[in-house]
Design a protein around this motif. Structure first.
Motif, PDB file in Angstrom:
ATOM      1  N   UNK B  15       0.844  -1.198   0.000  1.00 37.48           N
ATOM      2  CA  UNK B  15       0.000   0.000   0.000  1.00 37.48           C
ATOM      3  C   UNK B  15       0.873   1.239   0.000  1.00 37.48           C
ATOM      4  N   UNK B  16       0.290   2.311  -0.405  1.00 36.39           N
ATOM      5  CA  UNK B  16       1.042   3.546  -0.581  1.00 36.39           C
ATOM      6  C   UNK B  16       1.654   4.011   0.746  1.00 36.39           C
ATOM      7  N   UNK B  18       3.632   2.595   2.870  1.00 35.32           N
ATOM      8  CA  UNK B  18       3.903   1.683   3.994  1.00 35.32           C
ATOM      9  C   UNK B  18       5.383   1.311   3.990  1.00 35.32           C
ATOM     10  N   UNK B  40      12.540  -5.111  14.036  1.00 38.28           N
ATOM     11  CA  UNK B  40      11.344  -5.877  14.377  1.00 38.28           C
ATOM     12  C   UNK B  40      11.277  -6.161  15.865  1.00 38.28           C
ATOM     13  N   UNK B  69      -8.026   0.969  17.190  1.00 35.47           N
ATOM     14  CA  UNK B  69      -6.782   1.369  16.542  1.00 35.47           C
ATOM     15  C   UNK B  69      -5.982   2.261  17.465  1.00 35.47           C
ATOM     16  N   UNK B  71      -2.890   5.023  16.876  1.00 40.85           N
ATOM     17  CA  UNK B  71      -2.007   5.637  15.873  1.00 40.85           C
ATOM     18  C   UNK B  71      -1.036   6.568  16.589  1.00 40.85           C
ATOM     19  N   UNK B  73       1.762   9.282  15.782  1.00 41.00           N
ATOM     20  CA  UNK B  73       2.348  10.053  14.705  1.00 41.00           C
ATOM     21  C   UNK B  73       3.605  10.733  15.224  1.00 41.00           C
ATOM     22  N   UNK B  75       7.524  12.655  13.923  1.00 35.35           N
ATOM     23  CA  UNK B  75       7.972  13.500  12.834  1.00 35.35           C
ATOM     24  C   UNK B  75       8.285  12.702  11.587  1.00 35.35           C
ATOM     25  N   UNK B  78       4.273   7.373  10.790  1.00 33.59           N
ATOM     26  CA  UNK B  78       3.083   7.143  11.589  1.00 33.59           C
ATOM     27  C   UNK B  78       3.010   5.648  11.829  1.00 33.59           C
ATOM     28  N   UNK B  80       0.769   2.568  12.997  1.00 38.30           N
ATOM     29  CA  UNK B  80      -0.629   2.214  13.208  1.00 38.30           C
ATOM     30  C   UNK B  80      -0.689   0.830  13.831  1.00 38.30           C
ATOM     31  N   UNK B  91       1.722  -1.459  11.549  1.00 40.37           N
ATOM     32  CA  UNK B  91       2.047  -0.966  10.216  1.00 40.37           C
ATOM     33  C   UNK B  91       2.741   0.374  10.377  1.00 40.37           C
ATOM     34  N   UNK B  93       4.044   3.653   8.511  1.00 42.80           N
ATOM     35  CA  UNK B  93       3.754   4.352   7.269  1.00 42.80           C
ATOM     36  C   UNK B  93       4.457   5.700   7.260  1.00 42.80           C
ATOM     37  N   UNK B  95       4.092   9.385   6.402  1.00 43.03           N
ATOM     38  CA  UNK B  95       2.986  10.299   6.060  1.00 43.03           C
ATOM     39  C   UNK B  95       3.375  11.131   4.851  1.00 43.03           C
ATOM     40  N   UNK B  96       2.414  11.334   3.969  1.00 45.91           N
ATOM     41  CA  UNK B  96       2.722  12.105   2.764  1.00 45.91           C
ATOM     42  C   UNK B  96       2.889  13.567   3.153  1.00 45.91           C
TER      43      UNK B  96
END
Lengths: 487, 97
Positions: B15-16, B18, B40, B69, B71, B73, B75, B78, B80, B91, B93, B95-96
């Motif tokens: 996914x985008x 990740x 890990x 969930x 989350x 966040x 700097x 993120x 999740x 997960x 990710x 952030x865009x």
């Protein structure tokens, strides 16, 4: 008429042969003793070790129920995907810049301690400061700034307990009085109630702060061989004698003597264990081809040279470096000392091994590094901070400080940092040993009215706290941020 | 069944944005991961502790409620966290910007 004549043979013994006299005589060499000794050159073995870059074992869980896992994942996957999409489309954090974490940043002034001076008219400066080993009590001595010849003033040592709840900035929890101004203070390294001080009149005093009425437990005033001139520095040094529990107290004075005192653990009595004296001859040989002309007045080479400061190396407790009048730096050893040709009540030894390249002015402070082997820093009135290695005569690095530098101290929080103070701007700068540059984030700013800082000491317990004493009789306790090398 | 697990993990991983996916069991031991060992192990230990604490907060406030969930966040990323009775899915990710 012709008859045969025969004469008797005449014989006479020859006189060149004399009877030799013979006598029997026996001699015997002493019994030679034999002993056998075997020697064998040692065989060396070379062994190398290498630490392994340990990767933690990824202990993957066994007996995983893959059905349940598959069920869980298939159930949660769409929700997660939705959340991920929401995240990537989210405009919640557009233009959001997190504020720089300020909790750790910045230097904070915690306390300003000043005892109001009502008795004396002249300016009192903080001549010495020491934190107790627990870091709770700061002891500082106020003394007069100028002494013309001898000290007639009575000195004061103020103790503030900053951890107490009823702590007040202007009322010390205890005040100790001395007969003359105190020049140096040193708290016992692990006994929080013991404080040692050196005074202008050459006395070395020991106080036990737990005692209620009279804290002074011993004084070197009447001990033969004690200092005859002002004491410049006192320090506790770990005892090499395993039978003694306490560390020894080493004091250096302007009479050229470095004395090692043994303090009784229970009785507190002070005893002179060893005495060293620095002689003028050592300052003559200061560098290749340089020799100091003999002083005016024809002082002999067995004159003593006043010691302004000293420091013991942390790794080898028998080696120490002294700074003397005139700017010299001498490497000394307590074990390799020769008897000194000086008249005194007690036998004194000459400990000097080697001389380093000297400062152009008086040496005001020497500090040996606690972490780096054989390195020490020194500063002098020539506004230079010099970093030396004990095996090299010339300094490794010279840092020129504009505005002068009076004192140095290694930071307890970080092994590569040291603090320098004494500039006219009234700030305390922290330098990095390897780069020689000031660290701006740790700089302690000047007070409201810039005054000269006379002494800076770090708290041995809370390494972020630093006590700074100035020429106005004030002590400020600062809290510093932690410093991390930007590598 | 194992292939289904792999497929789902791949779906999430691809996914985008990740960076990594980790599945941890209830004891904090990683089961499946797409990241290197050291990271890990770190994530597994730390996140499972945090997730337990977060869940207990939610349940203490309202016993009928449960954590769905979590989350975090920061700097740089993120994180999740999707907890379950037996497993935790983590997960990470980007952030865009």
């Amino acid at each position: 008429m012709f008859s045969d004549e025969s004469f008797d043979a005449v014989g006479f013994p020859s006189c060149w042969k004399t009877e030799r006299e013979l006598q029997d005589e026996g001699i015997q060499t002493t019994v030679t003793s034999y002993s056998e000794q075997e020697s064998q050159s040692s065989v060396s073995k070379c062994v190398e070790t290498q630490t392994d870059n340990v990767q933690p074992e990824l202990m993957m869980a066994e007996n995983v129920d893959y059905d349940k896992l598959a069920a869980f994942l298939s159930c949660i996957c769409p929700k997660v995907i939705t959340e991920l999409d929401k995240m990537s489309r989210s405009r919640a954090f557009d233009g959001y810049e997190p504020i720089e974490d300020d909790a750790d940043g910045g230097v904070r002034k915690l306390h300003t301690l000043q005892v109001p001076n009502i008795t004396s008219q002249s300016k009192m400066k903080v001549s010495s400061l020491s934190w107790s080993c627990t870091g709770a009590v700061v002891a500082f001595a106020c003394s007069h700034s100028e002494h013309e010849s001898w000290c007639d003033h009575s000195g004061n040592v103020h103790l503030f307990n900053i951890n107490r709840q009823d702590f007040s900035d202007s009322a010390p929890s205890k005040t100790l009085e001395t007969r003359s101004c105190v020049t140096s203070l040193s708290a016992h390294p692990y006994e929080p109630s013991i404080l040692a001080a050196g005074t202008f009149s050459g006395e070395v005093l020991i106080w036990n702060l737990q005692k209620d009425d009279d804290c002074l437990i011993s004084s070197s005033a009447n001990v033969p061989g004690a200092h005859r001139d002002a004491v410049s520095q006192v320090s506790w040094v770990r005892n090499l004698d395993p039978t003694q529990q306490w560390p020894v107290l080493v004091s250096a004075g302007h009479d050229g003597r470095v004395l090692v005192w043994q303090i009784g653990t229970h009785s507190g009595t002070i005893q002179l264990r060893e005495g060293f004296v620095i002689l003028l001859e050592h300052i003559k040989y200061t560098g290749p081809g340089k020799s100091v002309p003999s002083p005016v007045g024809g002082a002999g080479i067995d004159m003593e040279l006043g010691v302004t400061c000293f420091s013991f190396t942390a790794q080898d407790l028998t080696t120490f470096v002294v700074g003397v009048d005139g700017g010299g730096l001498l490497l000394c050893s307590t074990v390799a000392a020769k008897p000194a040709p000086v008249h005194s009540e007690v036998p004194l030894k000459d400990p000097v091994l080697n001389a380093f390249e000297k400062h152009q002015g008086a040496v005001t402070c020497i500090q040996c590094s606690l972490h780096h082997k054989n390195m020490f820093i020194s500063c002098g009135t020539d506004s230079e901070i010099r970093i030396y290695h004990t095996e090299q005569v010339t300094p490794v690095q010279i840092i020129y400080v504009e505005g002068g530098v009076v004192g140095l101290e290694w930071s307890l929080a970080h092994p590569d940092l040291f603090a320098a103070w004494g500039t006219i701007s009234g700030c305390v700068d922290f330098y990095n040993l390897w780069t020689g540059k000031v660290i701006p984030s740790l700089k302690l700013p000047a007070f409201d009215k810039p005054t000269l800082i006379s002494i800076v000491r770090s708290n041995p317990h809370s390494h972020q706290l630093v006590g700074v004493g100035d020429m106005n009789g004030r002590v400020v306790v600062w809290q510093q941020p932690s410093y991390k090398d930007d590598k | 069944m194992a292939s289904e697990v792999e497929e789902t993990m791949k779906r999430i991983q691809s996914h985008k944005g990740v960076v990594g996916t980790i599945v941890v069991n209830s004891e904090g031991i990683p089961i499946k991961t797409t990241m290197d060992n050291t990271t890990t192990v770190q994530y597994a230990g730390l996140i499972s502790q945090l997730s337990d604490k977060a869940r207990s907060v939610v349940r203490d406030l309202d016993p009928t409620n449960d954590l769905t969930f979590l989350r975090i966040r920061s700097r740089k990323h993120e994180i999740m966290v999707a907890p379950d009775k037996e497993f935790i899915l983590i997960v990470i990710q980007n952030p865009t910007e």
